[in-house]
Design an enzyme around this catalytic site. Structure first.
Site, PDB file in Angstrom:
ATOM      1  N   ARG A 185      85.871  12.912-125.518  1.00  0.00           N
ATOM      2  CA  ARG A 185      85.243  13.682-126.586  1.00  0.00           C
ATOM      3  C   ARG A 185      83.796  14.059-126.255  1.00  0.00           C
ATOM      4  O   ARG A 185      83.260  15.005-126.794  1.00  0.00           O
ATOM      5  CB  ARG A 185      85.279  12.878-127.890  1.00  0.00           C
ATOM      6  N   LYS A 187      94.470  -2.910-121.755  1.00  0.00           N
ATOM      7  CA  LYS A 187      94.548  -3.899-122.802  1.00  0.00           C
ATOM      8  C   LYS A 187      93.486  -3.606-123.875  1.00  0.00           C
ATOM      9  O   LYS A 187      92.529  -2.905-123.559  1.00  0.00           O
ATOM     10  CB  LYS A 187      94.395  -5.309-122.251  1.00  0.00           C
ATOM     11  N   ASP A 246      96.530  -5.070-116.312  1.00  0.00           N
ATOM     12  CA  ASP A 246      95.747  -6.276-116.568  1.00  0.00           C
ATOM     13  C   ASP A 246      94.953  -6.510-115.295  1.00  0.00           C
ATOM     14  O   ASP A 246      95.525  -6.830-114.252  1.00  0.00           O
ATOM     15  CB  ASP A 246      96.686  -7.459-116.831  1.00  0.00           C
ATOM     16  N   HIS A 247      93.634  -6.312-115.369  1.00  0.00           N
ATOM     17  CA  HIS A 247      92.884  -6.280-114.101  1.00  0.00           C
ATOM     18  C   HIS A 247      92.899  -7.629-113.382  1.00  0.00           C
ATOM     19  O   HIS A 247      92.600  -7.683-112.199  1.00  0.00           O
ATOM     20  CB  HIS A 247      91.464  -5.751-114.311  1.00  0.00           C
ATOM     21  N   LYS A 260      93.222  -9.045-108.779  1.00  0.00           N
ATOM     22  CA  LYS A 260      92.337  -9.934-108.017  1.00  0.00           C
ATOM     23  C   LYS A 260      93.125 -10.552-106.858  1.00  0.00           C
ATOM     24  O   LYS A 260      94.232 -11.037-107.053  1.00  0.00           O
ATOM     25  CB  LYS A 260      91.775 -11.037-108.921  1.00  0.00           C
ATOM     26  N   GLU A 274      82.820 -17.692-118.860  1.00  0.00           N
ATOM     27  CA  GLU A 274      81.869 -16.597-118.643  1.00  0.00           C
ATOM     28  C   GLU A 274      80.508 -17.009-119.155  1.00  0.00           C
ATOM     29  O   GLU A 274      80.413 -17.675-120.197  1.00  0.00           O
ATOM     30  CB  GLU A 274      82.326 -15.344-119.387  1.00  0.00           C
ATOM     31  N   ASP A 276      91.503 -11.490-126.379  1.00  0.00           N
ATOM     32  CA  ASP A 276      90.774 -10.788-125.325  1.00  0.00           C
ATOM     33  C   ASP A 276      91.090 -11.357-123.937  1.00  0.00           C
ATOM     34  O   ASP A 276      91.119 -10.620-122.955  1.00  0.00           O
ATOM     35  CB  ASP A 276      89.266 -10.910-125.610  1.00  0.00           C
ATOM     36  N   HIS A 334      95.124 -12.123-119.635  1.00  0.00           N
ATOM     37  CA  HIS A 334      94.691 -12.594-118.308  1.00  0.00           C
ATOM     38  C   HIS A 334      95.176 -14.027-118.030  1.00  0.00           C
ATOM     39  O   HIS A 334      95.755 -14.314-116.988  1.00  0.00           O
ATOM     40  CB  HIS A 334      93.164 -12.595-118.201  1.00  0.00           C
ATOM     41  N   LYS A 356      82.888 -17.438-123.941  1.00  0.00           N
ATOM     42  CA  LYS A 356      81.681 -16.665-123.637  1.00  0.00           C
ATOM     43  C   LYS A 356      80.480 -17.593-123.761  1.00  0.00           C
ATOM     44  O   LYS A 356      80.518 -18.571-124.527  1.00  0.00           O
ATOM     45  CB  LYS A 356      81.506 -15.536-124.668  1.00  0.00           C
TER      46      LYS A 356
HETATM   47  C1  BG6 Z   1      87.996  -8.208-120.016  1.00  0.00           C
HETATM   48  C2  BG6 Z   1      87.515  -8.739-121.337  1.00  0.00           C
HETATM   49  O1  BG6 Z   1      89.356  -7.907-120.067  1.00  0.00           O
HETATM   50  O2  BG6 Z   1      87.771  -9.201-119.016  1.00  0.00           O
HETATM   51  C3  BG6 Z   1      86.045  -9.113-121.270  1.00  0.00           C
HETATM   52  O3  BG6 Z   1      87.708  -7.748-122.342  1.00  0.00           O
HETATM   53  C4  BG6 Z   1      85.805 -10.076-120.134  1.00  0.00           C
HETATM   54  O4  BG6 Z   1      85.615  -9.681-122.504  1.00  0.00           O
HETATM   55  C5  BG6 Z   1      86.406  -9.546-118.841  1.00  0.00           C
HETATM   56  O5  BG6 Z   1      84.406 -10.257-119.992  1.00  0.00           O
HETATM   57  C6  BG6 Z   1      86.340 -10.594-117.748  1.00  0.00           C
HETATM   58  O6  BG6 Z   1      86.734 -10.029-116.534  1.00  0.00           O
HETATM   59  P1  BG6 Z   1      86.240 -10.630-115.161  1.00  0.00           P
HETATM   60  O7  BG6 Z   1      86.999  -9.882-114.134  1.00  0.00           O
HETATM   61  O8  BG6 Z   1      84.756 -10.398-115.111  1.00  0.00           O
HETATM   62  O9  BG6 Z   1      86.564 -12.089-115.205  1.00  0.00           O
END
Ligand code: BG6
Length: 511
Positions: free
Chosen positions: A63, A170, A199-200, A204, A238, A257, A262, A362
């Site tokens: 947008r 996600k 899902d990133h 890894k 984190e 989250d 993950h 967090k």
């Molecule tokens: C994301 C979450 O999917 O993954 C974030 O929404 C989180 O809140 C992040 O900080 C963590 O990813 P990574 O790769 O830094 O561990």
């Protein structure tokens, strides 16, 4: 004549790395953070490796009013900041010419007519051959409308050997009912082989290495079960807070989250049965079976097996950190959890009775993601007449972040005339063993989308099964108020997270 027994079974070999198929990738929400921080750096890395097809174009759809020139300029700026390898100007010059942008509304059918026309043009001019990937990186509220509009414009169709794939970021739903609903909407327009729920974490290296470690080595699998394993810990900690994402996080919390997606992928990879082949169907069948075997908590078990926390203000290294409730976009009396610890059991023959302790949060003291498998102690303290205090159990640690590697802890004899023991670690470190370029974690996943391999993506039944495990906890937490905040930023979460293990005579490896 009977066939001789083959000592090894060899499956057909697969081709080496080749560029993905020619395609245009439309990124919905392209003006957002993900595009500049991850997607463009990852695609550029693929280009540097020769893995991006010659026929490629990225079309930003968002947008925000931008034109092509400004979009290219912004990406050129951001690659210098977020690129993960030494900048290669020659490759970038070629790459940036393949970036395009159109300003559109997500719910306007006319925008999709214009998109279709633009794609036809790219197919002609950039050699993308009618193959399209639609990457949904908008706030999740827009997913249904984008999917429906793609269908209405006929952009979901796969005709004459062309592909149309949709990548969905996600969170996939916010509970079981909404995930089921979203899957229904997706299935009205796309078939499962076209859908890539990303899902990133599965991008890894070390996460993918779990499968190699378990299934390409002969020595671990025989002890990978309830007879030898005392318990398993999965920690994804984190140090950051929510970094300006208050309004999103208020609808999420760490359970949604991090844990439902993950961490459950990590759990599935570490605990599933060996698949009969490494392909999208067989691997994901095993993942679903594993998640399906995770014991669902009864309401009265939730307070005993699940701990939630929310960070309060703190001063760490002379720096004042605001509490979660003071973050922008967060309610002053927010009940959203920024920390959770769970004790799960897996009801199958391999794992019955072995606790799996999971935690994520967090504002914790360290950025650390790891899986630790603690084995049973030696059955007898044979060295009891010597100066031996206590035997440490063997521990296998798989570190995903910040450094990637594997270590095995065991007892050794210290040099000397008496038998004295010391616990040591045998270390494997990714960066020392391999000459690798740092990646964003998205390279493999984007390349897999282009080749059509969905092994590393969540299937509809996996997402729904994961929600089924989370749902009983969500329900109890929604119906009972928590006394938040209950841990100061910079600490390992509420004290109850320690009690969760102490009650079982165990402890977290850190904290
Ligand atoms: C994301 C979450 O999917 O993954 C974030 O929404 C989180 O809140 C992040 O900080 C963590 O990813 P990574 O790769 O830094 O561990």
């Amino acid at each position: 004549m009977p066939e001789p027994i083959a000592p090894f079974i060899t499956l057909p070999s697969l081709p080496d790395d080749v560029p993905g198929a020619p395609c245009a990738m439309v990124v919905f929400g392209a003006s957002g953070d993900l595009t500049k921080r991850k997607l463009v750096p990852a695609l550029f890395n693929l280009a540097c490796e020769g893995l991006l097809p010659d026929g490629f174009a990225l079309l930003g759809f968002a947008r925000t009013p931008l034109n092509e020139e400004k979009f290219r300029g912004a990406m050129t700026e951001s690659i210098k900041r977020y690129g993960t390898r030494q900048f290669n100007a020659a490759v970038w010059e070629k790459f940036v010419q393949r970036l395009f942008y159109q300003q559109h509304e997500y719910d306007d059918p006319a925008s999709y007519t214009a998109l279709k026309a633009q794609l036809q043009k790219l197919d002609r001019d950039c050699g993308t051959q009618g193959n399209h990937i639609f990457y949904l990186s908008t706030p999740p509220g827009f997913f249904p409308t984008i999917i429906e509009n793609l269908g209405a414009a006929g952009l979901n169709l796969e005709e004459r050997g062309k592909f149309s794939r949709v990548v969905i970021e996600k969170p996939f739903g916010r509970d079981l009912a909404s995930a089921v609903k979203l899957n229904e909407i997706v299935y009205q327009q796309f078939q499962e082989h076209q859908v890539f729920r990303i899902d990133h974490y599965l991008g890894k290296e070390t996460v993918q290495n779990i499968l190699v470690f378990r299934f390409a080595n002969g020595i671990f699998e025989p002890i990978w079960n309830r007879r030898y394993v005392d318990h398993v810990q999965i920690t994804v900690a984190e140090t950051i807070g929510i970094e300006g994402r208050g309004s999103y996080y208020e609808t999420a919390g760490v359970l949604r989250d991090m844990i439902q997606n993950h961490i459950f992928h990590l759990l599935a990879y570490i605990a599933m049965e060996p698949p009969i082949d490494i392909n999208a169907t067989k691997v994901r069948d095993e993942e679903v079976k594993l998640l399906d075997a995770v014991q669902r908590m009864r309401p009265e078990q939730v307070p005993v097996r699940a701990v939630r926390g929310q960070y309060g203000e703190a001063t760490v290294d002379d720096r004042w950190l605001p509490s979660y409730r003071e973050e922008k976009g967060v309610a002053a009396d927010s009940q959203v959890e920024t920390f959770a610890a769970l004790k799960l059991y897996i009801d199958n023959w391999r794992w019955a009775g072995v606790p799996f302790y999971l935690r994520s949060g967090k504002c914790l003291p360290e950025r650390r993601a790891e899986i630790a498998i603690q084995f049973n102690r030696a059955p007898l303290q044979l060295f009891r007449h010597q100066e031996v205090k206590q035997l440490s159990p063997n521990l296998l640690e798989m570190r995903l972040q910040p450094d990637e590697g594997i270590s095995l802890r065991f007892e050794t004899k210290k040099p000397g005339t008496k038998i004295r023991m010391q616990t040591v670690d045998m270390q494997f470190d990714y960066t020392r063993s391999f000459d690798t370029n740092y990646s964003t974690g998205y390279e493999t996943l984007l390349h897999d989308c282009m080749t059509g391999d969905s092994t590393l993506f969540a299937r509809a039944d996996m997402v729904e099964t994961a929600w089924k495990v989370i749902q009983p906890i969500q329900e109890v937490w929604q119906n009972t108020a928590a006394e938040f905040p209950n841990y100061p930023g910079g600490t390992w979460g509420p004290i109850e997270a320690n009690h969760l293990l102490q009650r079982d005579g165990r402890g977290w490896l850190q904290g």
